[in-house]
Design an enzyme around this catalytic site. Sequence first.
Site, short mmCIF file in Angstrom:
data_model
loop_
_atom_site.label_atom_id
_atom_site.label_comp_id
_atom_site.label_asym_id
_atom_site.label_seq_id
_atom_site.Cartn_x
_atom_site.Cartn_y
_atom_site.Cartn_z
N GLU A 1 12.96 2.67 13.86
CA GLU A 1 12.02 3.67 13.32
C GLU A 1 10.80 3.72 14.22
OE1 GLU A 1 10.37 2.57 9.47
OE2 GLU A 1 10.31 0.46 9.99
N LYS B 1 6.58 -1.93 1.98
CA LYS B 1 5.38 -1.32 2.58
C LYS B 1 4.22 -2.30 2.45
CE LYS B 1 3.45 3.31 3.20
NZ LYS B 1 3.59 3.30 4.65
N TYR C 1 0.83 -1.20 0.00
CA TYR C 1 0.00 0.00 0.00
C TYR C 1 0.86 1.25 0.00
CZ TYR C 1 1.01 1.00 4.94
OH TYR C 1 1.65 1.31 6.11
N LEU D 1 11.49 1.19 6.80
CA LEU D 1 10.92 1.64 5.54
C LEU D 1 11.65 2.93 5.17
CD1 LEU D 1 8.54 1.19 3.46
CD2 LEU D 1 7.43 3.08 4.67
N1 PDD Z 1 3.31 5.04 7.33
N2 PDD Z 1 8.04 3.67 8.64
C1 PDD Z 1 6.88 3.01 8.72
C2 PDD Z 1 6.85 1.69 9.40
C3 PDD Z 1 5.71 3.58 8.18
O1 PDD Z 1 4.55 2.91 8.26
C4 PDD Z 1 5.77 4.86 7.57
C5 PDD Z 1 4.57 5.54 6.96
C6 PDD Z 1 7.01 5.52 7.52
C7 PDD Z 1 7.17 6.88 6.87
O2 PDD Z 1 7.06 6.81 5.49
P1 PDD Z 1 6.55 8.05 4.61
O3 PDD Z 1 7.38 9.23 5.00
O4 PDD Z 1 6.79 7.61 3.21
O5 PDD Z 1 5.10 8.27 4.94
C8 PDD Z 1 8.12 4.89 8.05
C9 PDD Z 1 2.13 5.44 6.64
C10 PDD Z 1 1.95 6.87 6.39
C11 PDD Z 1 0.92 4.72 7.21
O6 PDD Z 1 1.03 3.51 7.36
O7 PDD Z 1 -0.12 5.34 7.45
#
Ligand code: PDD
Length: 295
Positions: A177, A145, A31, A201
């Site tokens: 993270e 993801k 996703y 991620l």
């Molecule tokens: N989550 N690490 C994890 C485990 C994440 O689920 C996310 C983002 C990030 C940050 O990634 P980005 O900057 O590309 O949003 C890091 C999303 C937004 C979610 O699951 O809602």
Amino acid sequence: MKCFKDGEFLAIEEVKLSVDDRGYVFGDGVYEVIKVYDGVLFTAQEHLERLIESAAKIRMVLPYTVEQLIEIAEQLVQQNNLTVGHIYLQVTRGVAPRAHQFPNEFVSPVVIGYTVENPRPFAQLEMGAAMKSVEDMRWLRCDIKSLNLLGNVLAKQEAVESNCQEALFVRDGLVREGSASNVFGIKDGVLHTHPANHFILNGITRRVVLQLASELSIPVKEKEFTLTEALEMDEFFFTSTNAEITPVVTIDRQLIGEGVPGPLTRKLQKAFDAQLPMLLAAGHADERNANGSAS
Ligand code: PDD
């Protein structure tokens, strides 16, 4: 609300999903969440390239190109009159009777997308957030993801039950993270963050922050650090599509620095705002000035 499903834009009540969808049964899919500011998609190309990469890592081929996915996302924004919020896009391996191995080649992936209206988290961006450290029990392909988010869900719940806004994953004593974000520390003017490998991620917001740091001549060290080192940072923040650059003022109830958002975090927030669609950046700046807390 209009949703996208397999080539069509449908009213939400018209969308039919199968109980045999492998996303539902196995979490077998990937996703993306893409932010929309002022009706404009932010870093959509990067998000959609990552969607295709995540799919490839689980041996799935998406039936759309990045350009076609951008077109779908723009249609969703338009049809739902979205100004500020995000697009959720999900691709599963498809519908087939439950069996762990992949279904045959004639099963096509199921692609859905919809919009969510949500304002920028101004209060948290201003005041900062609290984090709680938790043991990272997830699998070892955190670079994908994936829809499998049970480890993230349990971590976030544990943080929320301790009145914290985000969990801080620690594996082998090293800070990895957040449950849905990347993390950064600042010590003696140097920005520290975990390298982009299979333990995290590689967030799109993380990449934006590294770019901004380079433009602002802030030195960066992409290397693991321990929880003890995190607690001794001068400043700390987490980043994600929705959380943007959220200052962290406590970890495990211990103050980070003075326990208020620090100057380099503010500088990066300001640089982040400056690259958003103009009207919104101006609105945020005015709001901070009105609070007497402009940085
Ligand atoms: N989550 N690490 C994890 C485990 C994440 O689920 C996310 C983002 C990030 C940050 O990634 P980005 O900057 O590309 O949003 C890091 C999303 C937004 C979610 O699951 O809602």
